[in-house]
Design a protein around this motif. Sequence first.
Motif, PDB file in Angstrom:
ATOM      1  N   SER A   1      35.523  14.075 -23.179  1.00 17.75           N
ATOM      2  CA  SER A   1      35.392  15.257 -24.032  1.00 17.75           C
ATOM      3  C   SER A   1      34.497  16.260 -23.325  1.00 17.75           C
ATOM      4  N   ASP A   2      34.702  17.542 -23.625  1.00 17.94           N
ATOM      5  CA  ASP A   2      33.876  18.609 -23.051  1.00 17.94           C
ATOM      6  C   ASP A   2      33.870  18.568 -21.528  1.00 17.94           C
ATOM      7  N   GLY A   3      35.039  18.297 -20.940  1.00 19.03           N
ATOM      8  CA  GLY A   3      35.144  18.322 -19.482  1.00 19.03           C
ATOM      9  C   GLY A   3      34.642  17.082 -18.783  1.00 19.03           C
ATOM     10  N   GLY A   4      34.419  15.988 -19.505  1.00 15.98           N
ATOM     11  CA  GLY A   4      33.944  14.755 -18.882  1.00 15.98           C
ATOM     12  C   GLY A   4      34.963  14.183 -17.913  1.00 15.98           C
ATOM     13  N   GLU A   5      34.509  13.780 -16.731  1.00 20.16           N
ATOM     14  CA  GLU A   5      35.373  13.200 -15.705  1.00 20.16           C
ATOM     15  C   GLU A   5      34.639  12.055 -15.024  1.00 20.16           C
ATOM     16  N   LEU A   6      35.425  11.146 -14.451  1.00 20.50           N
ATOM     17  CA  LEU A   6      34.840  10.033 -13.706  1.00 20.50           C
ATOM     18  C   LEU A   6      35.442   9.984 -12.312  1.00 20.50           C
ATOM     19  N   HIS A   7      34.559   9.912 -11.305  1.00 22.05           N
ATOM     20  CA  HIS A   7      34.971   9.699  -9.919  1.00 22.05           C
ATOM     21  C   HIS A   7      34.322   8.417  -9.421  1.00 22.05           C
ATOM     22  N   ALA A   8      34.948   7.770  -8.446  1.00 16.41           N
ATOM     23  CA  ALA A   8      34.390   6.532  -7.891  1.00 16.41           C
ATOM     24  C   ALA A   8      34.550   6.539  -6.382  1.00 16.41           C
ATOM     25  N   MET A   9      33.622   5.869  -5.701  1.00 15.87           N
ATOM     26  CA  MET A   9      33.677   5.798  -4.242  1.00 15.87           C
ATOM     27  C   MET A   9      32.941   4.542  -3.778  1.00 15.87           C
ATOM     28  N   MET A  10      33.261   4.107  -2.571  1.00 15.72           N
ATOM     29  CA  MET A  10      32.593   2.968  -1.961  1.00 15.72           C
ATOM     30  C   MET A  10      31.990   3.410  -0.639  1.00 15.72           C
ATOM     31  N   LEU A  11      30.731   3.037  -0.411  1.00 18.14           N
ATOM     32  CA  LEU A  11      30.027   3.466   0.791  1.00 18.14           C
ATOM     33  C   LEU A  11      30.708   2.920   2.043  1.00 18.14           C
ATOM     34  N   ASP A  12      31.036   3.818   2.947  1.00 21.65           N
ATOM     35  CA  ASP A  12      31.482   3.463   4.299  1.00 21.65           C
ATOM     36  C   ASP A  12      30.358   3.882   5.221  1.00 21.65           C
ATOM     37  N   MET A  13      29.528   2.905   5.630  1.00 17.33           N
ATOM     38  CA  MET A  13      28.301   3.297   6.327  1.00 17.33           C
ATOM     39  C   MET A  13      28.586   3.915   7.690  1.00 17.33           C
TER      40      MET A  13
ATOM     41  N   ASP B   1      43.865   2.006  -6.120  1.00 17.67           N
ATOM     42  CA  ASP B   1      44.303   1.081  -5.080  1.00 17.67           C
ATOM     43  C   ASP B   1      43.159   0.700  -4.159  1.00 17.67           C
ATOM     44  N   SER B   2      42.359   1.671  -3.765  1.00 22.57           N
ATOM     45  CA  SER B   2      41.228   1.387  -2.885  1.00 22.57           C
ATOM     46  C   SER B   2      40.211   2.512  -3.004  1.00 22.57           C
ATOM     47  N   LEU B   3      38.962   2.186  -2.687  1.00 24.54           N
ATOM     48  CA  LEU B   3      37.896   3.173  -2.664  1.00 24.54           C
ATOM     49  C   LEU B   3      37.444   3.379  -1.227  1.00 24.54           C
ATOM     50  N   ASP B   4      36.990   4.586  -0.922  1.00 24.18           N
ATOM     51  CA  ASP B   4      36.480   4.860   0.410  1.00 24.18           C
ATOM     52  C   ASP B   4      35.287   5.793   0.289  1.00 24.18           C
ATOM     53  N   ASN B   5      34.980   6.491   1.364  1.00 27.99           N
ATOM     54  CA  ASN B   5      33.764   7.299   1.420  1.00 27.99           C
ATOM     55  C   ASN B   5      33.888   8.640   0.707  1.00 27.99           C
ATOM     56  N   VAL B   6      35.053   8.896   0.110  1.00 29.86           N
ATOM     57  CA  VAL B   6      35.291  10.157  -0.594  1.00 29.86           C
ATOM     58  C   VAL B   6      35.444   9.863  -2.089  1.00 29.86           C
ATOM     59  N   PRO B   7      34.730  10.554  -2.959  1.00 24.12           N
ATOM     60  CA  PRO B   7      34.889  10.315  -4.405  1.00 24.12           C
ATOM     61  C   PRO B   7      36.320  10.573  -4.856  1.00 24.12           C
ATOM     62  N   ARG B   8      36.865   9.640  -5.609  1.00 24.94           N
ATOM     63  CA  ARG B   8      38.238   9.761  -6.091  1.00 24.94           C
ATOM     64  C   ARG B   8      38.238   9.751  -7.616  1.00 24.94           C
TER      65      ARG B   8
END
Length: 429
Positions: free
Chosen positions: A79-91, A64-71
């Motif tokens: 595979s083998d524990g691969g994960e993806l996190h995303a975040m947007m810089l809040d200066m 829904d939205s990105l913020d300063n915390v990786p989601r």
Amino acid sequence: MPVLELDPLIDDPSTRIIVCCGAGGVGKTTTAAALGVRAAERGRRVVVLTIDPARRLAQSMGIDSLDNVPRKVEGIKGSDGGELHAMMLDMKRTFDEIVEAHADAERARAILENPFYQSLSAGFAGTQEYMAMEKLGQLRARDEWDLIVVDTPPSRSALDFLDAPKRLGSFLDGTFIKLLMAPAKVGGRAGMKFLNVGMSMMTGTLGKLLGGQFLKDVQTFVAAMDTMFGGFRTRADATYRLLQAPGTAFLVVATPERDALREAAYFVERLAAEKMPLAGLVLNRVHGSGAARLSAERARAAAENLDEGRIVDQGGGKTAGRGPRATSPEQSDSAAKPAADLATAAVPAGSEAAPTAEADTDVQQLTAGLLRLHAERMQVLAREQRTRDRFTALHPEVAVAEVAALPGDVHDLAGLRAIGDRLTLGRLP
């Protein structure tokens, strides 16, 4: 030109940071997200940090939205524990976190409530780039992710974060800041005497220009931040060295257009001057054709033949009453056969073997239109090739990955996977 192979790059455990930079509108955000998805699904723990204020990254990942915390991004088949996190810089939030981490509670409150600090942290020139450096340093120091992918702002400001430590040092060591800090450093009655005698003229002039309350806010801010200035410089310099380290890779992203590749050349030269490790150029939205052997000139000539009723490739029953084939040597089999193929493909499935004269005319008009579209596409391909050749002539050492254009926009994980597949082909088939 050397081919940029991205799978070995993202699979290499020594690759810890990938920075995507380039002009605006060339697909940096999509490239960063696609690399993040592919790396995660190949077994790495990845975080994608976007500095671009656009919300495309969140939308493509179903967040829904990105913020300063990786989601965490759901739906990744890692595979083998691969994960993806995303975040947007809040200066502003990043600046606040620095203050809270490096000042006691009373001083932190004084800084956070200071009007000058609030203006500085919300949009002062250069603050965003410096905070990007801070956030990248924080993420790397946590050692929670195998790979950090950074999506930078558009245009040449994308490399402004390389100048952040230098600009910050110049600002903090500048004459104006030293004068504002002097009373606090001298202290007591001597400090007040210095302020009243040595700064009366300056503060009076600045007070008229900027307002007395603003100048007071600045002095209060500088006094409160005095003990933190050295930490800013130290961390910024450390992050700068991190960007130069072997575990970092810069990808310059461009499209096969003149302005975008001119900016790409600027990035390549600037990175070389700063001794930053360049992995290569990602050339996005490259067009291709399944009938590349049919030139634009021949396609246009065949379309003209169709329009003028001089089609040369119809059956004997259609040409029996027309005498010799009305064509020039240039429009012989090489142009006739593609036109025949297009005409055949244009006839709807299940129609009669001998179409009416009206249906035959419609097919010819449709075929002529398709031939003109193909001629336009071949002109686009030729222009892109010339532009690409100019860049590679200037920078023959830069490895290039060509990414075929998709028929539509990328708006979900499936689209990002498709981009990832094209990215790792390296060269158009």
